[in-house]
Design a protein around this motif. Structure first.
Motif, PDB file in Angstrom:
ATOM      1  N   UNK A 165      -0.961   8.074  -0.151  1.00 42.05           N
ATOM      2  CA  UNK A 165      -1.526   8.729   1.115  1.00 42.05           C
ATOM      3  C   UNK A 165      -2.011   7.606   2.086  1.00 42.05           C
ATOM      4  N   UNK A 166      -2.785   6.903   1.441  1.00 39.48           N
ATOM      5  CA  UNK A 166      -3.685   5.724   2.327  1.00 39.48           C
ATOM      6  C   UNK A 166      -2.894   4.774   3.076  1.00 39.48           C
ATOM      7  N   UNK A 167      -1.716   4.522   2.460  1.00 42.06           N
ATOM      8  CA  UNK A 167      -0.753   3.618   2.795  1.00 42.06           C
ATOM      9  C   UNK A 167       0.294   3.903   3.674  1.00 42.06           C
ATOM     10  N   UNK A 168       0.631   5.420   3.374  1.00 48.21           N
ATOM     11  CA  UNK A 168       1.900   5.961   3.993  1.00 48.21           C
ATOM     12  C   UNK A 168       1.060   6.460   5.633  1.00 48.21           C
ATOM     13  N   UNK A 169      -0.216   6.620   5.600  1.00 46.75           N
ATOM     14  CA  UNK A 169      -0.870   7.232   6.685  1.00 46.75           C
ATOM     15  C   UNK A 169      -0.782   6.219   7.919  1.00 46.75           C
ATOM     16  N   UNK A 170      -0.576   4.872   7.562  1.00 45.93           N
ATOM     17  CA  UNK A 170      -0.759   3.903   8.741  1.00 45.93           C
ATOM     18  C   UNK A 170       0.541   4.144   9.372  1.00 45.93           C
TER      19      UNK A 170
END
Length: 348
Positions: free
Chosen positions: A342-347
């Motif tokens: 989630x943290x790195x897809x949200x970018x």
């Protein structure tokens, strides 16, 4: 010989285009349209004896002559022995990302797992754990006490995925590292519980999560002194065993693996640690760590040789019960991988 394809479900599918067999001797040749002269189409069945791909070779054995190919393959290749924790890793990946990540990504990550062959059992092996072909680096697995170095690798791989969300391979390696951190390190021994998992580890704030200060002193539940049951590798560590708790006081540790003179299995024996790590000035200290097999929690059942936790449990909060530790570490890995995605897809 014929071609087969391992689908994302893990089952093998026949790609041979032949659908009918030759008729019995003396009968006319059957065809896909008309079958045999009496209207019956003879069936064909392939029975594999040896199977290989780019990474593995194994044999098929079955005394059940009445099985169809699909039944034979399913029975023979589903007796999974999670000796190398590949099945556990694959379960974590699928539980964490199915329904969260695109199916294309889940399929791609599943392709990192293959069936191996070892002493009559057929374990699932993740490619990063195939040390014969891929080589071994303890930083990929949080082994030999390389905790900070392991998180640095996870961060680099998540950054690569953040820059390109189609870089599934980088995420696969990061996810493997995250799962290995919870399975291999002492974090689960000292971490604060949050529901059915531990508070997720944050390498930027390792002491800010309610974690008990790690202690390996004599008489503790993680005793690395002479009075404990977790012996060092005396081929690398030549100091007083009673000094070991002080070497690691306040730090997380993980089990040693592939150190010189220390093999505990036929697979560990030919595995070596990269020279750049063996030549570090602090490598001698890593010989004081327990062996991986004595402390890791990377399969559902208590393995022979494990010394840190016990099979018996006094309840659902017993931190020294192996089953509890496995359940908590399993859920922690799932939650951490979900957060990483989630943290790195949200970018984007």
């Amino acid at each position: 010989m014929w071609v087969m394809y391992k689908a994302e479900s893990g089952l093998w599918q026949l790609l041979e285009p032949l659908h009918v067999a030759m008729a019995e001797a003396g009968e006319a040749r059957p065809s896909a349209e008309h079958g045999t002269p009496d209207g019956q189409v003879a069936s064909v069945e392939y029975r594999p004896r040896f199977v290989f791909n780019g990474d593995h070779v194994w044999a098929m054995h079955s005394s059940d002559e009445g099985s169809t190919l699909q039944q034979l393959v399913y029975k023979s290749w589903q007796r999974i022995n999670p000796k190398f924790a590949g099945f556990v890793h694959q379960n974590i990946i699928n539980t964490a990302l199915t329904g969260l990540a695109p199916q294309e990504m889940v399929h791609s990550l599943n392709r990192h797992f293959a069936f191996g062959w070892s002493r009559g059992v057929i374990p699932v092996v993740e490619d990063v754990d195939n040390f014969v072909i891929k080589g071994y680096d303890p930083r990929d697995h949080f082994d030999n006490g390389f905790i900070a170095e392991g998180w640095q690798r996870v961060a680099e791989r998540l950054l690569a995925f953040r820059k390109n969300n189609l870089d599934f391979d980088s995420f696969a390696l990061a996810a493997h590292g995250i799962a290995d951190f919870y399975a291999h390190s002492s974090y689960g021994h000292f971490a604060a519980l949050s529901g059915n998992a531990f508070a997720l580890y944050d390498p930027a704030k390792p002491q800010g999560l309610g974690m008990e200060v790690p202690s390996y002193a004599a008489g503790s539940s993680f005793d690395l002194s002479r009075s404990g049951r977790l012996p060092p590798n005396t081929h690398v560590f030549h100091g007083d065993r009673n000094s070991i708790p002080g070497l690691w006081a306040g730090q997380l540790v993980s089990g040693r693996y592939a150190q010189p003179g220390d093999s505990q299995s036929i697979l560990e024996a030919p595995t070596t640690i990269p020279a750049e790590l063996r030549n570090r000035s602090d490598f001698w200290q890593r010989g004081s760590l327990p062996h991986h097999n004595t402390m890791a929690v990377d399969q559902p059942d208590l393995a022979k040789g494990h010394l840190l936790y016990r099979a018996a449990s006094s309840g659902g909060t017993d931190r020294l019960a192996y089953a509890n530790q496995f359940a908590w570490r399993f859920q922690s890995a799932i939650q951490h991988i979900q957060k990483a995605y989630k943290d790195n897809r949200a970018a984007h």
